[in-house]
Scaffold this motif. Structure first.
Motif, PDB file in Angstrom:
ATOM      1  N   GLU A 173      -1.547  59.497  89.295  1.00  0.00           N
ATOM      2  CA  GLU A 173      -0.992  60.837  89.160  1.00  0.00           C
ATOM      3  C   GLU A 173       0.414  60.842  88.549  1.00  0.00           C
ATOM      4  OE1 GLU A 173      -2.958  62.848  93.161  1.00  0.00           O
ATOM      5  OE2 GLU A 173      -1.075  61.732  93.318  1.00  0.00           O
ATOM      6  N   LEU A 174       1.086  59.720  88.612  1.00  0.00           N
ATOM      7  CA  LEU A 174       2.498  59.648  88.252  1.00  0.00           C
ATOM      8  C   LEU A 174       2.797  60.073  86.815  1.00  0.00           C
ATOM      9  CD1 LEU A 174       5.149  58.949  89.623  1.00  0.00           C
ATOM     10  CD2 LEU A 174       4.838  56.590  88.899  1.00  0.00           C
ATOM     11  N   GLU A 175       2.035  59.603  85.848  1.00  0.00           N
ATOM     12  CA  GLU A 175       2.311  59.918  84.446  1.00  0.00           C
ATOM     13  C   GLU A 175       2.168  61.417  84.172  1.00  0.00           C
ATOM     14  OE1 GLU A 175       0.605  58.866  80.023  1.00  0.00           O
ATOM     15  OE2 GLU A 175       0.350  57.384  81.617  1.00  0.00           O
ATOM     16  N   ASP A 176       1.102  62.033  84.678  1.00  0.00           N
ATOM     17  CA  ASP A 176       0.921  63.477  84.477  1.00  0.00           C
ATOM     18  C   ASP A 176       2.035  64.264  85.155  1.00  0.00           C
ATOM     19  OD1 ASP A 176      -1.357  63.179  82.954  1.00  0.00           O
ATOM     20  OD2 ASP A 176      -2.725  63.442  84.651  1.00  0.00           O
ATOM     21  N   HIS A 177       2.414  63.854  86.359  1.00  0.00           N
ATOM     22  CA  HIS A 177       3.478  64.547  87.087  1.00  0.00           C
ATOM     23  C   HIS A 177       4.807  64.454  86.333  1.00  0.00           C
ATOM     24  CE1 HIS A 177       6.061  65.931  90.339  1.00  0.00           C
ATOM     25  NE2 HIS A 177       6.826  64.876  90.072  1.00  0.00           N
ATOM     26  N   ALA A 178       5.085  63.306  85.752  1.00  0.00           N
ATOM     27  CA  ALA A 178       6.363  63.103  85.062  1.00  0.00           C
ATOM     28  C   ALA A 178       6.560  64.116  83.929  1.00  0.00           C
ATOM     29  CB  ALA A 178       6.454  61.686  84.505  1.00  0.00           C
ATOM     30  N   ARG A 179       5.467  64.545  83.297  1.00  0.00           N
ATOM     31  CA  ARG A 179       5.569  65.519  82.214  1.00  0.00           C
ATOM     32  C   ARG A 179       5.937  66.910  82.700  1.00  0.00           C
ATOM     33  NH1 ARG A 179       0.176  64.701  80.204  1.00  0.00           N
ATOM     34  NH2 ARG A 179       0.146  62.543  80.689  1.00  0.00           N
ATOM     35  N   ILE A 180       5.581  67.245  83.953  1.00  0.00           N
ATOM     36  CA  ILE A 180       5.824  68.599  84.459  1.00  0.00           C
ATOM     37  C   ILE A 180       6.838  68.652  85.594  1.00  0.00           C
ATOM     38  CG2 ILE A 180       3.543  69.413  83.765  1.00  0.00           C
ATOM     39  CD1 ILE A 180       2.788  69.175  86.812  1.00  0.00           C
ATOM     40  N   CYS A 181       7.380  67.516  85.988  1.00  0.00           N
ATOM     41  CA  CYS A 181       8.325  67.478  87.107  1.00  0.00           C
ATOM     42  C   CYS A 181       9.515  68.397  86.816  1.00  0.00           C
ATOM     43  CB  CYS A 181       8.823  66.055  87.341  1.00  0.00           C
ATOM     44  SG  CYS A 181      10.033  65.953  88.686  1.00  0.00           S
ATOM     45  N   PRO A 182       9.805  69.309  87.728  1.00  0.00           N
ATOM     46  CA  PRO A 182      10.915  70.232  87.489  1.00  0.00           C
ATOM     47  C   PRO A 182      12.288  69.556  87.501  1.00  0.00           C
ATOM     48  CG  PRO A 182       9.998  70.551  89.681  1.00  0.00           C
ATOM     49  CD  PRO A 182       9.108  69.568  88.979  1.00  0.00           C
ATOM     50  N   ARG A 183      12.371  68.328  88.003  1.00  0.00           N
ATOM     51  CA  ARG A 183      13.667  67.645  88.081  1.00  0.00           C
ATOM     52  C   ARG A 183      13.813  66.536  87.048  1.00  0.00           C
ATOM     53  NH1 ARG A 183      15.914  66.805  93.810  1.00  0.00           N
ATOM     54  NH2 ARG A 183      17.784  67.257  92.626  1.00  0.00           N
ATOM     55  N   ARG A 184      12.858  66.409  86.139  1.00  0.00           N
ATOM     56  CA  ARG A 184      12.961  65.351  85.121  1.00  0.00           C
ATOM     57  C   ARG A 184      14.107  65.677  84.167  1.00  0.00           C
ATOM     58  NH1 ARG A 184       9.346  68.731  82.684  1.00  0.00           N
ATOM     59  NH2 ARG A 184       9.446  68.866  80.418  1.00  0.00           N
ATOM     60  N   PRO A 185      14.768  64.670  83.643  1.00  0.00           N
ATOM     61  CA  PRO A 185      15.855  64.910  82.684  1.00  0.00           C
ATOM     62  C   PRO A 185      15.323  65.566  81.417  1.00  0.00           C
ATOM     63  CG  PRO A 185      15.899  62.659  83.483  1.00  0.00           C
ATOM     64  CD  PRO A 185      14.625  63.264  83.967  1.00  0.00           C
ATOM     65  N   ARG A 186      16.116  66.449  80.878  1.00  0.00           N
ATOM     66  CA  ARG A 186      15.751  67.153  79.647  1.00  0.00           C
ATOM     67  C   ARG A 186      16.911  67.053  78.664  1.00  0.00           C
ATOM     68  NH1 ARG A 186      13.181  69.600  83.685  1.00  0.00           N
ATOM     69  NH2 ARG A 186      11.170  70.573  83.378  1.00  0.00           N
ATOM     70  N   SER A 187      16.562  67.054  77.411  1.00  0.00           N
ATOM     71  CA  SER A 187      17.591  67.052  76.361  1.00  0.00           C
ATOM     72  C   SER A 187      18.162  68.450  76.212  1.00  0.00           C
ATOM     73  CB  SER A 187      16.986  66.619  75.027  1.00  0.00           C
ATOM     74  OG  SER A 187      16.511  65.307  75.116  1.00  0.00           O
ATOM     75  N   CYS A 188      19.354  68.518  75.710  1.00  0.00           N
ATOM     76  CA  CYS A 188      20.015  69.791  75.431  1.00  0.00           C
ATOM     77  C   CYS A 188      19.201  70.581  74.408  1.00  0.00           C
ATOM     78  CB  CYS A 188      21.422  69.523  74.896  1.00  0.00           C
ATOM     79  SG  CYS A 188      22.290  71.011  74.362  1.00  0.00           S
ATOM     80  N   SER A 189      19.194  71.893  74.551  1.00  0.00           N
ATOM     81  CA  SER A 189      18.479  72.720  73.588  1.00  0.00           C
ATOM     82  C   SER A 189      19.093  72.611  72.192  1.00  0.00           C
ATOM     83  CB  SER A 189      18.435  74.176  74.042  1.00  0.00           C
ATOM     84  OG  SER A 189      19.748  74.666  74.202  1.00  0.00           O
ATOM     85  N   GLY A 190      20.295  72.075  72.111  1.00  0.00           N
ATOM     86  CA  GLY A 190      20.949  71.879  70.828  1.00  0.00           C
ATOM     87  C   GLY A 190      20.784  70.463  70.293  1.00  0.00           C
ATOM     88  N   ALA A 191      19.785  69.726  70.795  1.00  0.00           N
ATOM     89  CA  ALA A 191      19.592  68.340  70.381  1.00  0.00           C
ATOM     90  C   ALA A 191      19.327  68.216  68.878  1.00  0.00           C
ATOM     91  CB  ALA A 191      18.445  67.720  71.162  1.00  0.00           C
ATOM     92  N   GLU A 192      18.610  69.176  68.327  1.00  0.00           N
ATOM     93  CA  GLU A 192      18.325  69.129  66.878  1.00  0.00           C
ATOM     94  C   GLU A 192      19.589  69.268  66.054  1.00  0.00           C
ATOM     95  OE1 GLU A 192      15.200  71.731  65.632  1.00  0.00           O
ATOM     96  OE2 GLU A 192      13.895  71.059  67.267  1.00  0.00           O
ATOM     97  N   ALA A 193      20.615  69.880  66.660  1.00  0.00           N
ATOM     98  CA  ALA A 193      21.894  70.050  65.959  1.00  0.00           C
ATOM     99  C   ALA A 193      22.843  68.882  66.220  1.00  0.00           C
ATOM    100  CB  ALA A 193      22.551  71.354  66.384  1.00  0.00           C
ATOM    101  N   GLY A 194      22.355  67.894  67.010  1.00  0.00           N
ATOM    102  CA  GLY A 194      23.154  66.701  67.226  1.00  0.00           C
ATOM    103  C   GLY A 194      23.692  66.508  68.629  1.00  0.00           C
ATOM    104  N   CYS A 195      23.437  67.448  69.541  1.00  0.00           N
ATOM    105  CA  CYS A 195      23.926  67.296  70.917  1.00  0.00           C
ATOM    106  C   CYS A 195      23.123  66.188  71.611  1.00  0.00           C
ATOM    107  CB  CYS A 195      23.785  68.602  71.694  1.00  0.00           C
ATOM    108  SG  CYS A 195      24.389  68.448  73.410  1.00  0.00           S
ATOM    109  N   SER A 196      23.785  65.240  72.228  1.00  0.00           N
ATOM    110  CA  SER A 196      23.093  64.126  72.870  1.00  0.00           C
ATOM    111  C   SER A 196      23.074  64.243  74.391  1.00  0.00           C
ATOM    112  CB  SER A 196      23.754  62.804  72.466  1.00  0.00           C
ATOM    113  OG  SER A 196      25.115  62.804  72.877  1.00  0.00           O
ATOM    114  N   TRP A 197      23.459  65.393  74.932  1.00  0.00           N
ATOM    115  CA  TRP A 197      23.473  65.587  76.383  1.00  0.00           C
ATOM    116  C   TRP A 197      22.050  65.547  76.932  1.00  0.00           C
ATOM    117  CZ3 TRP A 197      21.237  69.123  79.685  1.00  0.00           C
ATOM    118  CH2 TRP A 197      21.690  69.098  81.006  1.00  0.00           C
ATOM    119  N   VAL A 198      21.884  64.856  78.057  1.00  0.00           N
ATOM    120  CA  VAL A 198      20.601  64.806  78.764  1.00  0.00           C
ATOM    121  C   VAL A 198      20.908  65.025  80.223  1.00  0.00           C
ATOM    122  CG1 VAL A 198      18.633  63.357  79.402  1.00  0.00           C
ATOM    123  CG2 VAL A 198      19.579  63.205  77.097  1.00  0.00           C
ATOM    124  N   GLY A 199      20.135  65.876  80.866  1.00  0.00           N
ATOM    125  CA  GLY A 199      20.390  66.110  82.296  1.00  0.00           C
ATOM    126  C   GLY A 199      19.370  66.998  82.913  1.00  0.00           C
TER     127      GLY A 199
END
Length: 114
Positions: free
Chosen positions: A88-114
């Motif tokens: 179950e772990l791999e499927d859960h990792a895709r939808i986990c509400p606490r998984r790290p996400r890239s900044c919405s400005g990543a395409e513009a060069g922002c490297s923040w992840v959190g």
């Protein structure tokens, strides 16, 4: 640092790489089981435990029972600590509400992840 296997996991270790991995596992005619990845890298087509000939890799004997036992082992999400099974772990990792996400400005060069 890799964690040591639990007593429940010890009998599920591949005798070649000593890991307990999800995925395909093969066995020899005598019932010794090893992961398919290691089977594909054996320099000679003999069982790594008893040395019985294994035959052609494309005709390897799968150990579906071992695969099911490993898939049912307990696991925990690294982000939210939810108790899961390894399968179950791999499927859960895709939808986990606490998984790290890239900044919405990543395409513009922002490297923040959190």
């Amino acid at each position: 640092m890799a964690r040591s296997p639990s007593r429940r996991e010890e009998h599920l270790e591949c005798p070649v790489c000593t890991r307990v991995e999800l995925g395909v596992h093969h066995q020899c005619r005598e019932g010794h089981v090893f992961c398919a990845e290691c089977d594909g890298q054996l320099p000679s087509r003999v069982c790594p435990v008893c040395r019985v000939p294994l035959g052609e890799l494309r005709k390897a004997i799968r150990s579906r029972e071992r695969e099911q036992h490993i898939a049912a082992l307990p696991a925990e999400c690294a982000h939210c600590s939810s108790p899961l099974t390894r399968s179950e772990l791999e499927d859960h990792a895709r939808i986990c509400p606490r998984r790290p996400r890239s900044c919405s400005g990543a395409e513009a060069g922002c490297s923040w992840v959190g």
